[in-house]
Design a protein around this motif. Structure first.
Motif, mmCIF file in Angstrom:
data_model
loop_
_atom_site.group_PDB
_atom_site.id
_atom_site.type_symbol
_atom_site.label_atom_id
_atom_site.label_comp_id
_atom_site.label_asym_id
_atom_site.label_seq_id
_atom_site.Cartn_x
_atom_site.Cartn_y
_atom_site.Cartn_z
ATOM 1 N N LYS A 340 1.051 -1.275 0.244
ATOM 2 C CA LYS A 340 -0.004 0.106 0.124
ATOM 3 C C LYS A 340 0.940 1.098 -0.023
ATOM 4 C CE LYS A 340 -2.967 0.653 3.711
ATOM 5 N NZ LYS A 340 -2.781 1.990 4.146
ATOM 6 N N SER A 341 1.824 1.099 0.694
ATOM 7 C CA SER A 341 2.766 2.455 0.986
ATOM 8 C C SER A 341 3.378 2.884 -0.386
ATOM 9 C CB SER A 341 3.800 2.248 2.058
ATOM 10 O OG SER A 341 3.221 1.978 3.368
ATOM 11 N N ARG A 345 2.983 5.808 -3.214
ATOM 12 C CA ARG A 345 4.133 6.732 -3.697
ATOM 13 C C ARG A 345 4.250 6.639 -4.875
ATOM 14 N NH1 ARG A 345 4.208 5.501 1.809
ATOM 15 N NH2 ARG A 345 5.318 6.745 3.355
ATOM 16 N N THR A 414 -2.351 8.070 4.759
ATOM 17 C CA THR A 414 -1.445 8.347 3.910
ATOM 18 C C THR A 414 -1.525 9.556 2.694
ATOM 19 O OG1 THR A 414 -0.530 5.949 4.350
ATOM 20 C CG2 THR A 414 0.547 7.284 2.674
ATOM 21 N N ARG A 417 -2.029 13.000 4.341
ATOM 22 C CA ARG A 417 -0.809 13.436 5.033
ATOM 23 C C ARG A 417 0.245 14.019 4.142
ATOM 24 N NH1 ARG A 417 -1.612 9.782 9.797
ATOM 25 N NH2 ARG A 417 -3.243 11.262 11.318
ATOM 26 N N ARG A 445 -0.821 17.214 13.107
ATOM 27 C CA ARG A 445 0.662 16.437 13.119
ATOM 28 C C ARG A 445 1.349 16.977 11.841
ATOM 29 N NH1 ARG A 445 1.067 10.434 13.800
ATOM 30 N NH2 ARG A 445 0.288 10.895 15.781
ATOM 31 N N ALA A 490 7.632 8.791 15.689
ATOM 32 C CA ALA A 490 8.022 8.072 14.510
ATOM 33 C C ALA A 490 6.977 7.789 13.619
ATOM 34 C CB ALA A 490 8.890 6.766 15.155
ATOM 35 N N SER A 491 6.471 8.821 12.642
ATOM 36 C CA SER A 491 5.581 8.562 11.941
ATOM 37 C C SER A 491 6.269 8.730 10.508
ATOM 38 C CB SER A 491 4.502 9.597 12.160
ATOM 39 O OG SER A 491 3.732 9.655 10.956
ATOM 40 N N ALA A 492 6.156 7.707 9.471
ATOM 41 C CA ALA A 492 6.750 7.750 8.140
ATOM 42 C C ALA A 492 5.789 8.862 7.371
ATOM 43 C CB ALA A 492 6.326 6.679 7.533
ATOM 44 N N GLN A 493 4.646 8.970 8.013
ATOM 45 C CA GLN A 493 3.582 9.895 6.929
ATOM 46 C C GLN A 493 3.920 11.127 7.389
ATOM 47 O OE1 GLN A 493 -0.615 8.938 8.180
ATOM 48 N NE2 GLN A 493 -0.368 6.893 7.089
ATOM 49 N N ARG A 518 9.230 3.681 8.215
ATOM 50 C CA ARG A 518 9.245 3.084 6.969
ATOM 51 C C ARG A 518 9.834 4.013 5.969
ATOM 52 N NH1 ARG A 518 3.232 1.141 5.936
ATOM 53 N NH2 ARG A 518 3.525 0.732 7.988
ATOM 54 N N ILE A 638 4.077 -1.420 12.910
ATOM 55 C CA ILE A 638 2.967 -0.544 13.547
ATOM 56 C C ILE A 638 1.382 -1.002 12.881
ATOM 57 C CG2 ILE A 638 3.129 1.249 11.512
ATOM 58 C CD1 ILE A 638 2.378 1.911 15.323
ATOM 59 N N ASP A 639 1.460 -1.430 11.730
ATOM 60 C CA ASP A 639 0.132 -1.783 11.038
ATOM 61 C C ASP A 639 -0.428 -3.364 11.483
ATOM 62 O OD1 ASP A 639 -0.270 0.638 10.335
ATOM 63 O OD2 ASP A 639 0.642 0.242 8.257
ATOM 64 N N GLU A 662 0.328 5.344 19.243
ATOM 65 C CA GLU A 662 -0.002 5.525 17.898
ATOM 66 C C GLU A 662 -1.147 4.660 17.517
ATOM 67 O OE1 GLU A 662 1.298 7.883 15.190
ATOM 68 O OE2 GLU A 662 1.414 8.696 17.070
ATOM 69 N N LYS A 666 -5.106 5.336 14.478
ATOM 70 C CA LYS A 666 -5.225 4.747 13.189
ATOM 71 C C LYS A 666 -6.445 4.696 12.522
ATOM 72 C CE LYS A 666 -0.805 3.955 13.017
ATOM 73 N NZ LYS A 666 0.001 4.767 12.008
HETATM 74 C C1 S3P Z 1 2.170 4.658 6.385
HETATM 75 C C2 S3P Z 1 2.912 5.022 7.691
HETATM 76 C C3 S3P Z 1 2.117 4.591 8.849
HETATM 77 C C4 S3P Z 1 1.094 3.443 8.413
HETATM 78 C C5 S3P Z 1 0.539 3.788 7.441
HETATM 79 C C6 S3P Z 1 1.069 3.756 6.147
HETATM 80 C C7 S3P Z 1 2.977 5.290 5.170
HETATM 81 O O1 S3P Z 1 1.538 5.464 9.380
HETATM 82 O O2 S3P Z 1 0.507 3.155 9.746
HETATM 83 O O3 S3P Z 1 -0.576 2.611 6.977
HETATM 84 O O4 S3P Z 1 2.763 4.886 4.032
HETATM 85 O O5 S3P Z 1 3.812 5.965 5.198
HETATM 86 P P1 S3P Z 1 2.473 6.526 10.460
HETATM 87 O O6 S3P Z 1 3.333 6.999 9.751
HETATM 88 O O7 S3P Z 1 1.598 7.468 10.871
HETATM 89 O O8 S3P Z 1 2.786 5.724 11.625
#
Ligand code: S3P
Length: 766
Positions: A340-341, A345, A414, A417, A445, A490-493, A518, A638-639, A662, A666
């Motif tokens: 998905k991520s 992208r 995702t 954000r 955030r 620690a949020s990748a988003q 991530r 995290i997921d 966190e 979700k």
């Molecule tokens: C994601 C980051 C994670 C994850 C989400 C997808 C991404 O969220 O939970 O399903 O694709 O960057 P957070 O970065 O808010 O933890």
């Protein structure tokens, strides 16, 4: 009884269908009708559809407390004169409810004003959006209005009680009530009904006047038949409507002409990219409008997509369910859908790059489709998705165009954000909306650090939530400024949002993450030729660069694979191999945690797909044990916690999770919602501020079952729905999961795949 006596004037398709619907449901004391065709009245009397009828209003109207005018728009004025006379003679009271069914409203209200001078307090202009090509009494259908809209145009002169009564009548025959003011009604209907009819008549006329018309009709393909279907409707009726709604219709027609001229140019210039973009946008709008209006998923088909009226009436709270009969053993070698991520992208970066990006393995799930749609809405030509293949005609870093409508992100955090970062820098304004679940999630955030970069961004929801309104900085003639941001979580988003904003910012943008999250953004930026500097937990980009198209192969999603890792671990005598799963080290926490729990996992065929590592994962049944989950694994898994909680329930002893606050923000509060479900199925657990303690039932020597049966609610969270499906492998009774349409967010085909390896999931559609 809603009314003592209803008098319907005009027994054409609409009037007679309403009469039939009222009679079938015995809604009123007495039903009388007026029609200038004696034959219609005779037939209606014979069929027992009406109690009395005549060709003259004055003969039958006495005692009516409701009159419905269902005659062609042009004739309505004459009917008002008859009604005025009946009132004058005392046959009906001054507060009698008077309503109509006309497709144009301004002229009807004007006609009423002319006749009555002061509009009657019972006058409720209304318009049922229902019809058929056939007309007349014999075409009537008692269920014509079921699930169709009834537009009421409220006037200040109307008594609220009259509006209430008319609404009740139409609701009782199955219609759904919508309110609109008169002008808006006429403008909307000009676009959605009158213009399409006009064009259909016009096309048939155009083709019929050709010298070789016989050939044209003989070889007319489906396209002509579909397009011209509505030209079989009543010409007199449409003639009247076109003239009655002249100003709004001319507006719509002029706009249509300019669109047509643009299309002509694109063909003349053989501008393939623009032409494909236009056609692709139209196709997806046709497919997705209904879903957007009703907040239903992109991947769920409306009951009748050809019926545009359904777009307005399909229920927004339709919910599908899984009914899962316990099974014990699973086996097989499977593929799970794309990551998905990475899919998100690939669309974002491909759109912003120069050149054509081809994506394979794209996840055709709701979330990634929301991203794809958003970029289409911003003018990017995107072909597909077709079997996971997408072709993106990049517009370059400054090539996005403003969307005509708010960008709808569905359930996808995702998308919302990351797009906030991109849109903050553009030369246009944007509004970002989402479904009910996304609209509850914290957006400050990203908004807060973006403001530090100089962005103008508002979270207009109640608590720092969507809708988000963004004024693009380039529109204000300024540039975002690079900042160094110490991320509190620690949020990748959040990280990705800021790095993306940094592409347009002056100078260097640095994010410092408290723990590793991530890193797909960093990897993909590099793949598109954009320099990213990574020093431990410090990641920087310098604004002003460009991206060059490249091909992206999306690996299988480890988050989707996780369900089957837990499934094979907790099921008896089971072995599952999941092929070519993304093994990015920032995502493999689930494997580490399961291994600590004593899971039997083998990794083989390690290789690369694009610049992401992949491998086959084989999992066999194991006796799991409870553990204290190391906090450093939390962002890396995290997921996967919802399904890890299912594993913990089947383990021997206690599993303790901490440092996972966190999870509460979700797609749902995953700690609370999982705890609710676990308790419902008979597992003891205690919710803590930042985690959960689960009392594993794996050492119960009397029974292999860990879970009882029960009903679970997904709370619009795909991972909750899928996790409890996996619980059925150790349940002793049926588990029903409500709200599983959300599974399409990340895992279309989940139930089918589960069933292919030996599980037993029946899908009950909404
Ligand atoms: C994601 C980051 C994670 C994850 C989400 C997808 C991404 O969220 O939970 O399903 O694709 O960057 P957070 O970065 O808010 O933890």
């Amino acid at each position: 009884m809603l009314f003592e006596q209803v008098c319907i004037i005009g027994l054409g398709l609409i009037g007679a269908s309403l009469a039939q619907a009222i009679k079938d449901r015995q809604l009123v004391g007495r039903l009388v009708a007026v029609d200038r065709h004696a034959l219609s009245i005779e037939a209606a009397l014979k069929d027992n559809v009406i109690d009395a009828g005549s060709d003259s209003l004055l003969d039958v109207v006495e005692g009516s407390d409701c009159i419905i005018i269902a005659v062609p728009v042009k004739t309505v004025a004459l009917i008002f004169e008859d009604i005025e006379q009946a009132m004058h003679k005392g046959l009906v009271k001054a507060d009698c409810v008077i309503s109509d069914v006309s497709s144009t409203k301004l002229n009807v209200v004007d006609a009423a004003k002319k006749v009555f001078h002061e509009l009657p307090i019972g006058f409720v202009p209304a318009h049922p959006i229902a019809g058929a090509e056939q007309s007349g009494y014999s075409a009537r259908r008692g269920n014509l209005f079921v699930n169709h809209s009834l537009i009421i145009c409220e006037l200040t002169s109307t008594e609220p009680e009259a509006i209430e009564k008319v609404s009740k009548l139409w609701k009782s025959v199955g219609a759904k009530i919508m309110n609109m003011d008169v002008e808006h009604h006429d403008a909307v209907l000009a676009y959605t009904s009158h213009l399409p009819h006009l064009l259909a008549f016009n096309l048939v006329e155009q083709l019929a006047s050709h010298d070789d018309n016989m050939d044209i009709f003989r070889y007319a393909a489906g396209g002509f038949r579909d397009f011209s279907r509505i030209a079989a409707s009543d010409p007199v009726m449409w003639h009247d409507i076109f003239i009655a709604n002249k100003p709004a219709l001319l507006n719509a027609l002029d706009e249509y002409s300019s669109y047509l001229a643009k299309l002509r140019n694109l063909i003349d210039n053989e501008d393939s990219t623009e032409l494909l973009g236009l056609l692709g946008r139209a196709q997806s709008a046709r497919k997705h409008f209904g879903h957007m209006l009703t907040s239903t998923p992109y991947t769920k088909q409306l009951s009748d997509p050809s019926n545009t009226d359904n777009f307005m009436t399909t229920s927004s709270n339709a919910s599908s369910a899984y009914i899962i009969t316990p099974s014990t053993t699973i086996n097989g070698s499977i593929h799970v859908p794309g990551d998905k991520s990475i899919s998100h992208r690939s669309i974002m970066f491909g759109s912003l790059a120069e050149g054509v990006t081809k994506v394979t393995g794209f996840l055709e799930g709701e979330d990634a489709l929301a991203t794809l749609q958003a970029f289409r809405d911003m003018g990017v030509t995107i072909e597909g998705p077709e079997n996971g293949e997408v072709t993106i005609h990049g517009v370059g870093i400054n090539g996005l165009k403003p969307s005509n409508t708010p960008l709808y992100m569905g359930n996808s955090g995702t998308t919302m954000r990351l797009l906030s970062g991109i849109l903050a820098a553009q030369s246009f304004d944007s509004v970002l909306t989402g479904d009910a679940s996304l609209s509850k999630r914290p957006m400050e955030r990203v908004a807060k650090p973006l403001r530090e970069m100089g962005a103008t961004i508002q979270t207009t929801g109640e608590r720092g939530t969507a809708p988000i309104s963004i004024t693009g900085s380039a529109k204000r003639g300024s540039k975002l400024k690079g900042i160094t941001y110490d991320m509190p979580v620690a949020s990748a988003q959040v990280k990705s949002c800021l790095l993306l904003a940094g592409l347009w910012a002056e100078g260097k943008t640095t994010v410092i993450q408290p723990e590793i999250s991530r890193d797909h953004t960093e990897r993909m930026l590099s793949a598109f030729g954009y320099n990213v500097d990574v020093e431990g937990n410090k990641i920087s980009v310098i604004g002003g660069g460009k991206m060059t198209a490249c091909n992206i192969a999306v690996p299988a999603d480890i988050s989707s694979a996780a369900f089957f890792m837990v499934a094979a671990s907790i099921a008896k005598d089971s072995e599952i191999t999941i092929n070519k799963v993304g093994m990015n080290p920032t995502r493999t926490g689930v494997i580490d945690i399961l291994k600590l729990m004593n899971a039997n996992i083998t990794i083989s065929n390690e290789t690369y797909v694009g610049n992401e590592p992949v491998a086959d994962i084989t999992i066999k049944s194991a006796t799991l044990k409870g553990i204290q989950i190391p906090e450093e694994f939390v962002p890396l898994a995290i997921d996967e916690f919802p399904v890890l909680f299912i594993a913990a329930s089947c383990a021997q002893g206690q599993t303790v999770l901490t440092g996972a606050k966190e999870l509460r923000i979700k797609e749902s509060d995953r700690i609370a919602v999982m705890a609710e479900g676990l308790i419902q199925l008979g597992v003891n657990c205690t919710v803590t501020e930042d985690g959960i303690i689960i009392e594993g039932k794996g050492d119960n020597s009397e029974s292999e079952a860990v879970f009882g049966g029960g009903e679970i609610y997904s709370h619009h969270d795909h991972r909750i729905a899928m996790s409890f499906s996996i619980a059925s492998l150790r349940a002793n009774d049926t588990i029903k999961i409500e709200g599983v349409e959300t599974v399409n967010t990340s895992f279309p085909g989940f139930a089918e795949l589960c069933n292919s390896i030996g599980m037993n999931i029946a899908v009950k559609s909404a």
